[in-house]
Design a protein around this motif. Structure first.
Motif, PDB file in Angstrom:
ATOM      1  N   VAL A   1       0.954  -1.031   0.016  1.00  0.00           N
ATOM      2  CA  VAL A   1       0.098  -0.032  -0.076  1.00  0.00           C
ATOM      3  C   VAL A   1       1.329   1.603   0.127  1.00  0.00           C
ATOM      4  CG1 VAL A   1      -1.446   1.242   1.355  1.00  0.00           C
ATOM      5  CG2 VAL A   1      -1.641  -1.106   1.197  1.00  0.00           C
ATOM      6  N   ASP A   2       1.966   1.673   1.035  1.00  0.00           N
ATOM      7  CA  ASP A   2       2.642   2.287   0.636  1.00  0.00           C
ATOM      8  C   ASP A   2       3.728   2.396  -0.707  1.00  0.00           C
ATOM      9  OD1 ASP A   2       1.894   2.997   3.806  1.00  0.00           O
ATOM     10  OD2 ASP A   2       4.024   1.900   4.241  1.00  0.00           O
ATOM     11  N   LEU A   3       4.679   1.254  -0.826  1.00  0.00           N
ATOM     12  CA  LEU A   3       4.764   1.263  -2.810  1.00  0.00           C
ATOM     13  C   LEU A   3       4.305   1.742  -3.785  1.00  0.00           C
ATOM     14  CD1 LEU A   3       6.535  -1.338  -1.865  1.00  0.00           C
ATOM     15  CD2 LEU A   3       7.608   0.516  -1.813  1.00  0.00           C
ATOM     16  N   LEU A   4       2.744   2.179  -3.679  1.00  0.00           N
ATOM     17  CA  LEU A   4       2.159   1.648  -4.734  1.00  0.00           C
ATOM     18  C   LEU A   4       1.011   3.197  -4.333  1.00  0.00           C
ATOM     19  CD1 LEU A   4      -0.739  -0.924  -4.356  1.00  0.00           C
ATOM     20  CD2 LEU A   4       1.453  -0.095  -6.352  1.00  0.00           C
ATOM     21  N   GLU A   5       2.046   4.321  -3.574  1.00  0.00           N
ATOM     22  CA  GLU A   5       1.472   5.691  -3.302  1.00  0.00           C
ATOM     23  C   GLU A   5       2.895   6.258  -4.014  1.00  0.00           C
ATOM     24  OE1 GLU A   5       1.557   6.538   1.044  1.00  0.00           O
ATOM     25  OE2 GLU A   5      -0.344   5.608   1.219  1.00  0.00           O
TER      26      GLU A   5
ATOM     27  N   ARG B   1       0.343  -1.816 -10.079  1.00  0.00           N
ATOM     28  CA  ARG B   1       1.591  -3.064  -8.882  1.00  0.00           C
ATOM     29  C   ARG B   1       1.625  -3.376 -10.698  1.00  0.00           C
ATOM     30  NH1 ARG B   1      -1.097  -5.872  -4.405  1.00  0.00           N
ATOM     31  NH2 ARG B   1      -2.872  -4.935  -3.457  1.00  0.00           N
ATOM     32  N   TYR B   2       1.529  -3.644 -11.303  1.00  0.00           N
ATOM     33  CA  TYR B   2       1.749  -3.853 -12.971  1.00  0.00           C
ATOM     34  C   TYR B   2       3.572  -3.129 -12.695  1.00  0.00           C
ATOM     35  CZ  TYR B   2       3.325  -5.112 -17.199  1.00  0.00           C
ATOM     36  OH  TYR B   2       4.373  -5.005 -17.995  1.00  0.00           O
ATOM     37  N   SER B   3       2.752  -2.247 -12.405  1.00  0.00           N
ATOM     38  CA  SER B   3       4.858  -1.069 -12.690  1.00  0.00           C
ATOM     39  C   SER B   3       5.707  -1.722 -11.951  1.00  0.00           C
ATOM     40  CB  SER B   3       4.055   0.679 -12.373  1.00  0.00           C
ATOM     41  OG  SER B   3       3.047   0.962 -13.884  1.00  0.00           O
ATOM     42  N   LEU B   4       4.996  -1.927 -10.017  1.00  0.00           N
ATOM     43  CA  LEU B   4       5.891  -1.990  -9.437  1.00  0.00           C
ATOM     44  C   LEU B   4       6.565  -2.866  -9.108  1.00  0.00           C
ATOM     45  CD1 LEU B   4       6.678  -1.164  -6.571  1.00  0.00           C
ATOM     46  CD2 LEU B   4       4.464  -2.765  -5.353  1.00  0.00           C
ATOM     47  N   VAL B   5       5.580  -3.834  -9.706  1.00  0.00           N
ATOM     48  CA  VAL B   5       6.649  -5.016  -9.743  1.00  0.00           C
ATOM     49  C   VAL B   5       8.088  -5.024 -10.944  1.00  0.00           C
ATOM     50  CG1 VAL B   5       6.168  -7.154 -10.762  1.00  0.00           C
ATOM     51  CG2 VAL B   5       4.715  -6.741  -9.524  1.00  0.00           C
ATOM     52  N   ILE B   6       7.358  -4.402 -12.213  1.00  0.00           N
ATOM     53  CA  ILE B   6       8.568  -4.379 -14.044  1.00  0.00           C
ATOM     54  C   ILE B   6       9.471  -3.427 -12.590  1.00  0.00           C
ATOM     55  CG2 ILE B   6       8.630  -3.227 -15.608  1.00  0.00           C
ATOM     56  CD1 ILE B   6       7.027  -6.149 -15.455  1.00  0.00           C
ATOM     57  N   LEU B   7       8.767  -2.335 -12.559  1.00  0.00           N
ATOM     58  CA  LEU B   7      10.440  -1.377 -11.525  1.00  0.00           C
ATOM     59  C   LEU B   7      11.143  -1.881 -10.652  1.00  0.00           C
ATOM     60  CD1 LEU B   7      11.895   1.405 -11.124  1.00  0.00           C
ATOM     61  CD2 LEU B   7      10.072   1.640  -9.508  1.00  0.00           C
ATOM     62  N   THR B   8      10.672  -2.738  -9.684  1.00  0.00           N
ATOM     63  CA  THR B   8      11.450  -3.375  -8.884  1.00  0.00           C
ATOM     64  C   THR B   8      12.730  -4.939  -9.279  1.00  0.00           C
ATOM     65  OG1 THR B   8       9.461  -4.697  -7.671  1.00  0.00           O
ATOM     66  CG2 THR B   8      10.436  -2.880  -7.245  1.00  0.00           C
TER      67      THR B   8
ATOM     68  N   LEU C   1      15.875  -7.449  -4.540  1.00  0.00           N
ATOM     69  CA  LEU C   1      14.961  -7.542  -4.780  1.00  0.00           C
ATOM     70  C   LEU C   1      15.076  -6.359  -3.078  1.00  0.00           C
ATOM     71  CD1 LEU C   1      12.181  -7.646  -6.088  1.00  0.00           C
ATOM     72  CD2 LEU C   1      11.559  -9.513  -4.881  1.00  0.00           C
ATOM     73  N   THR C   2      15.043  -6.994  -2.359  1.00  0.00           N
ATOM     74  CA  THR C   2      14.608  -5.773  -1.258  1.00  0.00           C
ATOM     75  C   THR C   2      15.653  -4.752  -1.343  1.00  0.00           C
ATOM     76  OG1 THR C   2      14.504  -8.124   0.359  1.00  0.00           O
ATOM     77  CG2 THR C   2      15.252  -5.833   1.431  1.00  0.00           C
ATOM     78  N   ILE C   3      17.128  -4.474  -1.214  1.00  0.00           N
ATOM     79  CA  ILE C   3      17.452  -3.290  -1.926  1.00  0.00           C
ATOM     80  C   ILE C   3      17.055  -2.842  -3.058  1.00  0.00           C
ATOM     81  CG2 ILE C   3      19.488  -2.012  -2.520  1.00  0.00           C
ATOM     82  CD1 ILE C   3      21.027  -4.426  -2.176  1.00  0.00           C
ATOM     83  N   ALA C   4      16.214  -3.287  -3.819  1.00  0.00           N
ATOM     84  CA  ALA C   4      15.262  -2.225  -4.809  1.00  0.00           C
ATOM     85  C   ALA C   4      13.725  -2.192  -4.288  1.00  0.00           C
ATOM     86  CB  ALA C   4      15.147  -3.334  -5.856  1.00  0.00           C
ATOM     87  N   ILE C   5      13.468  -2.326  -3.591  1.00  0.00           N
ATOM     88  CA  ILE C   5      11.470  -2.086  -2.934  1.00  0.00           C
ATOM     89  C   ILE C   5      12.429  -1.083  -2.360  1.00  0.00           C
ATOM     90  CG2 ILE C   5      10.212  -2.911  -1.235  1.00  0.00           C
ATOM     91  CD1 ILE C   5      10.519  -5.725  -2.170  1.00  0.00           C
ATOM     92  N   ASN C   6      12.762  -1.001  -1.357  1.00  0.00           N
ATOM     93  CA  ASN C   6      13.732   0.035  -0.427  1.00  0.00           C
ATOM     94  C   ASN C   6      14.368   1.285  -0.524  1.00  0.00           C
ATOM     95  OD1 ASN C   6      13.387  -0.611   2.202  1.00  0.00           O
ATOM     96  ND2 ASN C   6      14.314  -2.548   1.893  1.00  0.00           N
ATOM     97  N   GLU C   7      14.351   0.863  -2.148  1.00  0.00           N
ATOM     98  CA  GLU C   7      14.973   2.255  -3.270  1.00  0.00           C
ATOM     99  C   GLU C   7      13.447   2.599  -3.306  1.00  0.00           C
ATOM    100  OE1 GLU C   7      19.107   0.558  -4.849  1.00  0.00           O
ATOM    101  OE2 GLU C   7      17.733   0.481  -6.372  1.00  0.00           O
ATOM    102  N   VAL C   8      13.107   2.010  -4.265  1.00  0.00           N
ATOM    103  CA  VAL C   8      11.596   2.793  -4.048  1.00  0.00           C
ATOM    104  C   VAL C   8      10.917   3.892  -3.144  1.00  0.00           C
ATOM    105  CG1 VAL C   8       8.986   1.930  -5.230  1.00  0.00           C
ATOM    106  CG2 VAL C   8      10.995   1.066  -6.276  1.00  0.00           C
ATOM    107  N   ASP C   9      10.507   2.811  -2.662  1.00  0.00           N
ATOM    108  CA  ASP C   9      10.193   3.766  -0.880  1.00  0.00           C
ATOM    109  C   ASP C   9      11.086   5.179  -0.689  1.00  0.00           C
ATOM    110  OD1 ASP C   9       7.930   3.131   1.185  1.00  0.00           O
ATOM    111  OD2 ASP C   9      10.307   2.617   2.713  1.00  0.00           O
ATOM    112  N   GLN C  10      11.860   4.660  -0.325  1.00  0.00           N
ATOM    113  CA  GLN C  10      13.240   6.170  -0.265  1.00  0.00           C
ATOM    114  C   GLN C  10      13.143   6.711  -1.498  1.00  0.00           C
ATOM    115  OE1 GLN C  10      16.018   4.920   2.002  1.00  0.00           O
ATOM    116  NE2 GLN C  10      15.522   3.461   3.288  1.00  0.00           N
TER     117      GLN C  10
END
Length: 72
Positions: A11-15, A20-27, A50-59
């Motif tokens: 939910v936080d990442l989708l902000e 969701r599709y873009s989030l999956v492709i990006l990460t 993948l964890t690093i990539a997710i945290n990069e998106v979040d930050q």
């Protein structure tokens, strides 16, 4: 506060990403770059790409552009 077991939550990442599709492709693309030798853009204890990539998106540490195809 979010009661998700995953941090950051989807939910936080989708902000930060449109859907969701873009989030999956990006990460996944960013994780592949890290696997192939790119340096992480954030400081983290995790060694999982993948964890690093997710945290990069979040930050907001990575930039991306949405490209729309023209009508054919």
């Amino acid at each position: 506060m979010n009661n998700s077991m995953i941090n950051p939550s989807v939910v936080d990442l989708l902000e930060k990403v449109h859907d969701r599709y873009s989030l999956v492709i990006l990460t996944s693309k960013r994780a592949r770059q890290i696997i192939e030798g790119s340096d992480p853009q954030i400081s983290t204890k995790s060694h999982k790409p993948l964890t690093i990539a997710i945290n990069e998106v979040d930050q907001d540490a990575i930039e991306y552009e949405i490209v729309k195809e023209g009508n054919k």
